[in-house]
Design an enzyme around this catalytic site. Sequence first.
Site, short mmCIF file in Angstrom:
data_model
loop_
_atom_site.label_atom_id
_atom_site.label_comp_id
_atom_site.label_asym_id
_atom_site.label_seq_id
_atom_site.Cartn_x
_atom_site.Cartn_y
_atom_site.Cartn_z
N LYS A 1 -11.09 -0.76 -1.73
CA LYS A 1 -10.69 -1.84 -0.60
C LYS A 1 -12.16 -1.39 0.44
CE LYS A 1 -5.77 -0.70 -0.89
NZ LYS A 1 -4.72 0.25 -0.50
N LYS B 1 -8.46 7.19 6.06
CA LYS B 1 -7.36 6.22 5.45
C LYS B 1 -7.69 5.29 4.81
CE LYS B 1 -4.06 7.83 9.08
NZ LYS B 1 -3.05 7.64 10.22
N THR C 1 1.36 10.08 3.43
CA THR C 1 0.69 11.25 2.85
C THR C 1 -0.56 11.65 3.68
OG1 THR C 1 0.09 9.36 1.32
CG2 THR C 1 1.58 11.33 0.46
N SER D 1 -2.95 0.71 -4.09
CA SER D 1 -3.17 1.86 -3.38
C SER D 1 -4.45 2.18 -3.83
CB SER D 1 -2.07 2.85 -3.58
OG SER D 1 -2.51 4.16 -3.19
N ALA D 2 -5.14 2.92 -2.97
CA ALA D 2 -6.71 3.65 -3.33
C ALA D 2 -6.50 4.88 -4.01
CB ALA D 2 -7.36 3.84 -2.16
N ASP E 1 0.87 -1.36 -0.03
CA ASP E 1 -0.13 -0.06 -0.06
C ASP E 1 0.84 1.28 -0.29
OD1 ASP E 1 -2.38 1.65 0.59
OD2 ASP E 1 -1.83 1.85 2.49
N LEU E 2 0.35 2.41 -0.23
CA LEU E 2 1.22 3.61 -0.51
C LEU E 2 1.03 4.56 1.10
CD1 LEU E 2 3.06 5.43 -2.06
CD2 LEU E 2 1.20 6.36 -2.80
N ASP E 3 0.06 5.15 1.15
CA ASP E 3 0.02 5.95 2.28
C ASP E 3 -0.23 5.22 3.43
OD1 ASP E 3 -0.68 8.08 4.08
OD2 ASP E 3 -2.96 7.88 3.67
N GLU F 1 -0.22 -3.40 4.74
CA GLU F 1 -1.22 -2.47 4.91
C GLU F 1 -1.40 -1.84 6.20
OE1 GLU F 1 -3.94 -0.79 3.88
OE2 GLU F 1 -4.17 -1.35 1.85
N ASP F 2 -1.92 -0.56 5.91
CA ASP F 2 -2.03 0.18 7.38
C ASP F 2 -3.54 0.62 7.58
OD1 ASP F 2 -2.25 2.24 5.09
OD2 ASP F 2 -2.34 3.71 6.88
P1 B16 Z 1 -6.33 10.31 -3.90
P2 B16 Z 1 -3.55 4.26 0.19
C1 B16 Z 1 -5.27 6.35 0.21
O1 B16 Z 1 -4.21 5.93 -0.01
C2 B16 Z 1 -5.26 7.30 1.38
O2 B16 Z 1 -5.02 6.45 2.52
C3 B16 Z 1 -6.80 7.88 1.52
O3 B16 Z 1 -6.71 8.60 2.46
C4 B16 Z 1 -6.88 8.69 0.40
O4 B16 Z 1 -8.31 9.12 0.30
C5 B16 Z 1 -6.99 7.67 -0.78
O5 B16 Z 1 -5.61 7.17 -0.94
C6 B16 Z 1 -7.19 8.40 -2.08
O6 B16 Z 1 -6.33 9.18 -2.56
O7 B16 Z 1 -7.18 11.55 -3.37
O8 B16 Z 1 -4.95 10.76 -3.82
O9 B16 Z 1 -6.63 9.55 -4.96
O10 B16 Z 1 -3.26 4.21 1.87
O11 B16 Z 1 -4.45 3.28 -0.36
O12 B16 Z 1 -2.10 4.28 -0.47
MG MG Z 2 -2.48 3.09 3.63
#
Ligand code: B16
Ligand code: MG
Length: 218
Positions: free
Chosen positions: A145, A45, A17, A114-115, A9-11, A169-170
Amino acid sequence: MNKTGFIFDLDGVIVDTAKYHYLAWKNLADELGIEFNKDDNEKFKGVSRKRCLEILLEMGGLSVSEKQFDAWLVEKNEDYLEYIKKMDETEILPDVEKVLQYLKKKNIPMALGSASKNARPILEKVQLLSYFEAIVDGNSVTKAKPDPEVFLIAADHLNVEAANCVVFEDAVAGVAAANAAEMVSIGIGASEVLQEADYNFNDFTEINVAFLDKLIEN
Ligand code: B16
Ligand code: MG
């Protein structure tokens, strides 16, 4: 078929982020007169941008036209992009690169799951893009997810059986997605929160080579 694949996962796993997402959501919430604090941000998140705005508007008891909704999504993202402009490799979370380097040396295929729709530019900014054979992000999926879609697509790109993939994953929804894909789930963060994960660590400094080797061999 490759024997084992690793998906990150990224964030909250590679970079934090969440603090920039928080600042951008907070700016919008202030503009709309909705109270929003760091605890509220926890609910965002791992959740898609669209769903985050739905939650924010529910918190404020607001219902708006589709046009206004989309305009606020754009506004929040433009604000967020301003914050992430300044990111560089100093924002990589501790020991993440050490783990990526070790797996790369062992020729283990790796993907991002990642989302975020901003995953690629963020990886470019922190100079980690070259580690990943596939970037599966918010632009590639139809279901967010906890649906396993993002990780199943990643496994496909890596040419690894889902059961032989390991996911870091966090977020609770992310761990649930990894479990639904029947992958090995590794929760990064508080174990009380990520109870459903197969393994749990506070961060990558707690992950050693012996553990990585065990995952690779399984
Ligand atoms: P964006 P992950 C997620 O990243 C974030 O945790 C979540 O807070 C955010 O709303 C989502 O990405 C969408 O991000 O606005 O940049 O498309 O944890 O899945 O890497
Ligand atoms: Mg995350």
